[in-house]
Structure formats: C-alpha cells, structure tokens
Design a protein around this motif. Structure first.
Motif, PDB file in Angstrom:
ATOM      1  N   ARG A  33      -3.475  -9.540 -10.222  1.00 22.39           N
ATOM      2  CA  ARG A  33      -3.252  -9.199 -11.622  1.00 22.39           C
ATOM      3  C   ARG A  33      -4.497  -9.548 -12.453  1.00 22.39           C
ATOM      4  O   ARG A  33      -5.443 -10.168 -11.959  1.00 22.39           O
ATOM      5  N   ARG A  34      -4.462  -9.187 -13.737  1.00 24.59           N
ATOM      6  CA  ARG A  34      -5.597  -9.482 -14.614  1.00 24.59           C
ATOM      7  C   ARG A  34      -5.871 -10.983 -14.700  1.00 24.59           C
ATOM      8  O   ARG A  34      -7.011 -11.427 -14.837  1.00 24.59           O
ATOM      9  N   SER A  35      -4.824 -11.770 -14.563  1.00 21.47           N
ATOM     10  CA  SER A  35      -4.948 -13.223 -14.631  1.00 21.47           C
ATOM     11  C   SER A  35      -5.715 -13.815 -13.456  1.00 21.47           C
ATOM     12  O   SER A  35      -6.135 -14.971 -13.500  1.00 21.47           O
ATOM     13  N   GLY A  36      -5.891 -13.024 -12.398  1.00 17.88           N
ATOM     14  CA  GLY A  36      -6.508 -13.539 -11.181  1.00 17.88           C
ATOM     15  C   GLY A  36      -5.483 -13.998 -10.163  1.00 17.88           C
ATOM     16  O   GLY A  36      -5.831 -14.311  -9.016  1.00 17.88           O
ATOM     17  N   LYS A  37      -4.219 -14.034 -10.559  1.00 17.51           N
ATOM     18  CA  LYS A  37      -3.146 -14.420  -9.650  1.00 17.51           C
ATOM     19  C   LYS A  37      -2.632 -13.197  -8.896  1.00 17.51           C
ATOM     20  O   LYS A  37      -2.774 -12.063  -9.341  1.00 17.51           O
ATOM     21  N   ALA A  38      -2.014 -13.454  -7.767  1.00 17.04           N
ATOM     22  CA  ALA A  38      -1.478 -12.361  -6.957  1.00 17.04           C
ATOM     23  C   ALA A  38      -0.357 -11.642  -7.688  1.00 17.04           C
ATOM     24  O   ALA A  38       0.384 -12.242  -8.492  1.00 17.04           O
ATOM     25  N   ASP A  39      -0.243 -10.346  -7.460  1.00 18.38           N
ATOM     26  CA  ASP A  39       0.912  -9.587  -7.925  1.00 18.38           C
ATOM     27  C   ASP A  39       2.175 -10.334  -7.502  1.00 18.38           C
ATOM     28  O   ASP A  39       2.276 -10.828  -6.368  1.00 18.38           O
ATOM     29  N   HIS A  40       3.139 -10.420  -8.399  1.00 18.35           N
ATOM     30  CA  HIS A  40       4.324 -11.242  -8.147  1.00 18.35           C
ATOM     31  C   HIS A  40       5.113 -10.810  -6.906  1.00 18.35           C
ATOM     32  O   HIS A  40       5.810 -11.634  -6.300  1.00 18.35           O
ATOM     33  N   GLN A  41       5.011  -9.538  -6.536  1.00 21.68           N
ATOM     34  CA  GLN A  41       5.760  -9.039  -5.382  1.00 21.68           C
ATOM     35  C   GLN A  41       4.875  -8.789  -4.164  1.00 21.68           C
ATOM     36  O   GLN A  41       5.352  -8.253  -3.157  1.00 21.68           O
ATOM     37  N   PHE A  42       3.601  -9.192  -4.248  1.00 21.88           N
ATOM     38  CA  PHE A  42       2.685  -8.846  -3.162  1.00 21.88           C
ATOM     39  C   PHE A  42       3.157  -9.388  -1.819  1.00 21.88           C
ATOM     40  O   PHE A  42       3.222  -8.646  -0.824  1.00 21.88           O
ATOM     41  N   ALA A  43       3.460 -10.669  -1.749  1.00 20.71           N
ATOM     42  CA  ALA A  43       3.835 -11.279  -0.474  1.00 20.71           C
ATOM     43  C   ALA A  43       5.089 -10.624   0.104  1.00 20.71           C
ATOM     44  O   ALA A  43       5.155 -10.310   1.305  1.00 20.71           O
ATOM     45  N   THR A  44       6.085 -10.389  -0.748  1.00 19.66           N
ATOM     46  CA  THR A  44       7.329  -9.772  -0.290  1.00 19.66           C
ATOM     47  C   THR A  44       7.101  -8.343   0.164  1.00 19.66           C
ATOM     48  O   THR A  44       7.608  -7.912   1.217  1.00 19.66           O
ATOM     49  N   ASN A  45       6.323  -7.582  -0.626  1.00 18.91           N
ATOM     50  CA  ASN A  45       6.053  -6.191  -0.260  1.00 18.91           C
ATOM     51  C   ASN A  45       5.276  -6.106   1.051  1.00 18.91           C
ATOM     52  O   ASN A  45       5.556  -5.252   1.897  1.00 18.91           O
ATOM     53  N   LEU A  46       4.280  -6.979   1.198  1.00 19.09           N
ATOM     54  CA  LEU A  46       3.486  -6.966   2.429  1.00 19.09           C
ATOM     55  C   LEU A  46       4.354  -7.300   3.638  1.00 19.09           C
ATOM     56  O   LEU A  46       4.285  -6.619   4.676  1.00 19.09           O
ATOM     57  N   GLU A  47       5.168  -8.336   3.524  1.00 21.08           N
ATOM     58  CA  GLU A  47       6.042  -8.724   4.631  1.00 21.08           C
ATOM     59  C   GLU A  47       6.970  -7.582   5.023  1.00 21.08           C
ATOM     60  O   GLU A  47       7.180  -7.303   6.212  1.00 21.08           O
ATOM     61  N   SER A  48       7.510  -6.891   4.026  1.00 20.18           N
ATOM     62  CA  SER A  48       8.437  -5.790   4.311  1.00 20.18           C
ATOM     63  C   SER A  48       7.720  -4.610   4.950  1.00 20.18           C
ATOM     64  O   SER A  48       8.259  -3.959   5.856  1.00 20.18           O
ATOM     65  N   CYS A  49       6.509  -4.312   4.496  1.00 18.96           N
ATOM     66  CA  CYS A  49       5.740  -3.224   5.110  1.00 18.96           C
ATOM     67  C   CYS A  49       5.416  -3.546   6.560  1.00 18.96           C
ATOM     68  O   CYS A  49       5.464  -2.665   7.432  1.00 18.96           O
ATOM     69  N   ARG A  50       5.068  -4.791   6.813  1.00 14.54           N
ATOM     70  CA  ARG A  50       4.822  -5.206   8.199  1.00 14.54           C
ATOM     71  C   ARG A  50       6.084  -5.040   9.041  1.00 14.54           C
ATOM     72  O   ARG A  50       6.037  -4.545  10.170  1.00 14.54           O
ATOM     73  N   LYS A  51       7.206  -5.443   8.496  1.00 16.26           N
ATOM     74  CA  LYS A  51       8.476  -5.355   9.222  1.00 16.26           C
ATOM     75  C   LYS A  51       8.802  -3.909   9.573  1.00 16.26           C
ATOM     76  O   LYS A  51       9.313  -3.630  10.675  1.00 16.26           O
ATOM     77  N   HIS A  52       8.519  -2.984   8.664  1.00 14.31           N
ATOM     78  CA  HIS A  52       8.887  -1.579   8.871  1.00 14.31           C
ATOM     79  C   HIS A  52       7.709  -0.724   9.356  1.00 14.31           C
ATOM     80  O   HIS A  52       7.800   0.511   9.365  1.00 14.31           O
ATOM     81  N   ASN A  53       6.618  -1.383   9.747  1.00 15.68           N
ATOM     82  CA  ASN A  53       5.443  -0.686  10.314  1.00 15.68           C
ATOM     83  C   ASN A  53       4.880   0.376   9.374  1.00 15.68           C
ATOM     84  O   ASN A  53       4.539   1.491   9.805  1.00 15.68           O
ATOM     85  N   ILE A  54       4.806   0.034   8.097  1.00 11.56           N
ATOM     86  CA  ILE A  54       4.214   0.923   7.106  1.00 11.56           C
ATOM     87  C   ILE A  54       2.769   0.490   6.880  1.00 11.56           C
ATOM     88  O   ILE A  54       2.528  -0.648   6.459  1.00 11.56           O
ATOM     89  N   PRO A  55       1.788   1.345   7.175  1.00 14.48           N
ATOM     90  CA  PRO A  55       0.382   0.972   6.956  1.00 14.48           C
ATOM     91  C   PRO A  55       0.121   0.599   5.500  1.00 14.48           C
ATOM     92  O   PRO A  55       0.616   1.260   4.576  1.00 14.48           O
ATOM     93  N   VAL A  56      -0.669  -0.448   5.310  1.00  8.43           N
ATOM     94  CA  VAL A  56      -0.897  -1.000   3.976  1.00  8.43           C
ATOM     95  C   VAL A  56      -2.374  -1.004   3.619  1.00  8.43           C
ATOM     96  O   VAL A  56      -3.228  -1.330   4.448  1.00  8.43           O
ATOM     97  N   SER A  57      -2.685  -0.622   2.388  1.00  8.67           N
ATOM     98  CA  SER A  57      -3.968  -0.949   1.765  1.00  8.67           C
ATOM     99  C   SER A  57      -3.635  -1.526   0.401  1.00  8.67           C
ATOM    100  O   SER A  57      -2.465  -1.594   0.010  1.00  8.67           O
TER     101      SER A  57
END
Length: 258
Positions: A33-57
C-alpha cells in the motif's frame, strides 16, 4: 489467450474456491500500500492462490516522485515477496497517478521507473509496466527506454458497465500501442463468483507462467549465445536490448585465430 483478475483488499475477503471454479488462469495481487505496508489481504490471497494452483504476479501502484522514493517503494515490494518465499515473481509497476506522476515530466518519471526496475531486477524478480492507455497516448514517460519490458495496458471500452468474467471482450478494442502487449485490463467493473462487488478483469496474451523468472541458483550463472557481431557498437546495442528484459550481460571481445 488467458483470462484473469487483479485484486487488492478493496475486494475484501475473497472466496478463492469459487474463483478457481470459474476457471481463472491467473491473479495479480496488490503488494504494498501507499503506507509501505502490505496489502491487508495479500497473505490470505497468496495462500489461497497457492492452494488452488493459480499463477500469481503482483503489482505496485507507485507514488514515487524521486529516484530515491522509487527505490524505497521497490525495496518494500522485494522485502514482502522475500518474506513469503516468492522467487522470480513478476512485479508490475503501476504508473497511473495523475496528481503525483503526470506533473513530473517524461524525463524525471522515466528516471524514477528505471530506479525501481534496478532494485526489482537486482533482487531476482521480473519487472513489467502497467499503464492506462491514456498514459501511453499522452507520453507520460519515455516508453522507448523500456523496450522489451512487458506491458499491461488498461482500456475500458464499455466504460463502467458491468461485465461478467465469462463474457468475451471484443478484441477490436484491444489497446493500440506501438508493439505487442502482454496483458489487457478491459474493465474495472467485472463480476465473478467468489467476489462481492466490482473486480478488474484481464486478458493475458501469453502464458502468465512466463511472467516470472526461475529461481536463482547461488554461485551459478548461465550464458546464452544469440548472435555474433563484428563491432563493439553492435555488441553494446545487443547488451542494452537484453538489459531492457532484465538480463544482465557482458560484452566480450573474441579474437579469431587463423
């Protein structure tokens, strides 16, 4: 052609099981985010994409008005990716802020983008550019300075009318730029099962798996011989073209013995 979405915490909590069932081919996640902190849902979204084999950028909406600020933003992204053990991931540098970036002028904005690219590629990640078609048409920065860099362009030909994920976008409205593009964000008012409210919908014109670089092997380098040239000037041109794609090269002088 691959269809995907780009998301942030603006979409709230996503039901990725439903998203995967809709046959999403890739997801682009907001990183920092603009604050320099991670998007609030980044970790959850990444974990779910990994679980469902969705390529991520990932993407980073930049506000950097100086080279130092651009380096700082880029380093924040690098640290986030490393903290989640991501290697080679594509980072889309989102250049669209009219208030901060447009007044900089082409030369200064180009320098800021270069500074960010240096940090990201030096850390072993891929670098691409996201822009609205208006950014390209208005020549916000020197696009030729990023020859060979993957380009993801936004053009909403239906304005802000809702489009469903399974709707096929009309290819005659594909963004018209000088050269190929890797992706097209064709609406910000998309509708897909698993997400409440609007979501950006995208098309990739190449396999999104190609957007990320393989992991670097410590202490190992690979060399690629593409063509031999007969002058130092031509060799330097070739080196610069590879550098634009994030591939570091060295010009060697070779003497042919008869």
């Amino acid at each position: 052609m691959w269809k995907g979405i780009d998301v942030s915490d603006n979409q709230g909590v996503i039901d990725w099981e439903q998203v995967a069932a809709a046959k999403v081919s890739f997801a682009i996640l907001r990183s920092v985010r603009r604050s320099g902190k991670a998007d609030h849902q980044f970790a959850t979204n990444l974990e779910s994409c990994r679980k469902h084999n969705i390529p991520v950028s990932v993407y980073k909406y930049t506000y950097a008005a100086t080279q130092d600020a651009a380096r700082q933003e880029a380093q924040q992204v690098v640290e986030l990716l490393r903290s989640h053990h991501l290697t080679g991931t594509m980072v889309w540098w989102d250049v669209e802020d009219r208030d901060v970036l447009r007044p900089l002028g082409a030369r200064k904005l180009t320098e800021c983008i270069r500074a960010a690219r240096e940090v990201i590629t030096a850390a072993g990640y891929s670098f691409g550019l996201y822009v609205g078609l208006y950014v390209y048409k208005e020549h916000w920065f020197e696009f030729n300075a990023f020859s060979g860099t993957r380009l993801w362009v936004a053009r909403y030909y239906k304005g802000y009318r809702t489009m469903r994920f399974d709707d096929e976008p009309d290819q005659k409205f594909k963004p018209d730029v000088d050269g190929d593009i890797s992706g097209w964000q064709y609406t910000s008012c998309g509708e897909i099962p698993g997400i409440k409210g609007d979501v950006d919908l995208d098309i990739a014109f190449e396999d999104p798996m190609l957007w990320s670089q393989p992991a670097v092997e410590p202490g190992v380098i690979y060399t690629v011989s593409v063509a031999d040239v007969w002058t130092k000037e031509l060799a330097e041109i070739a080196r610069q073209q590879f550098a634009a794609r994030g591939i570091d090269g060295v010009v060697h002088k070779v003497k042919i013995l008869e």
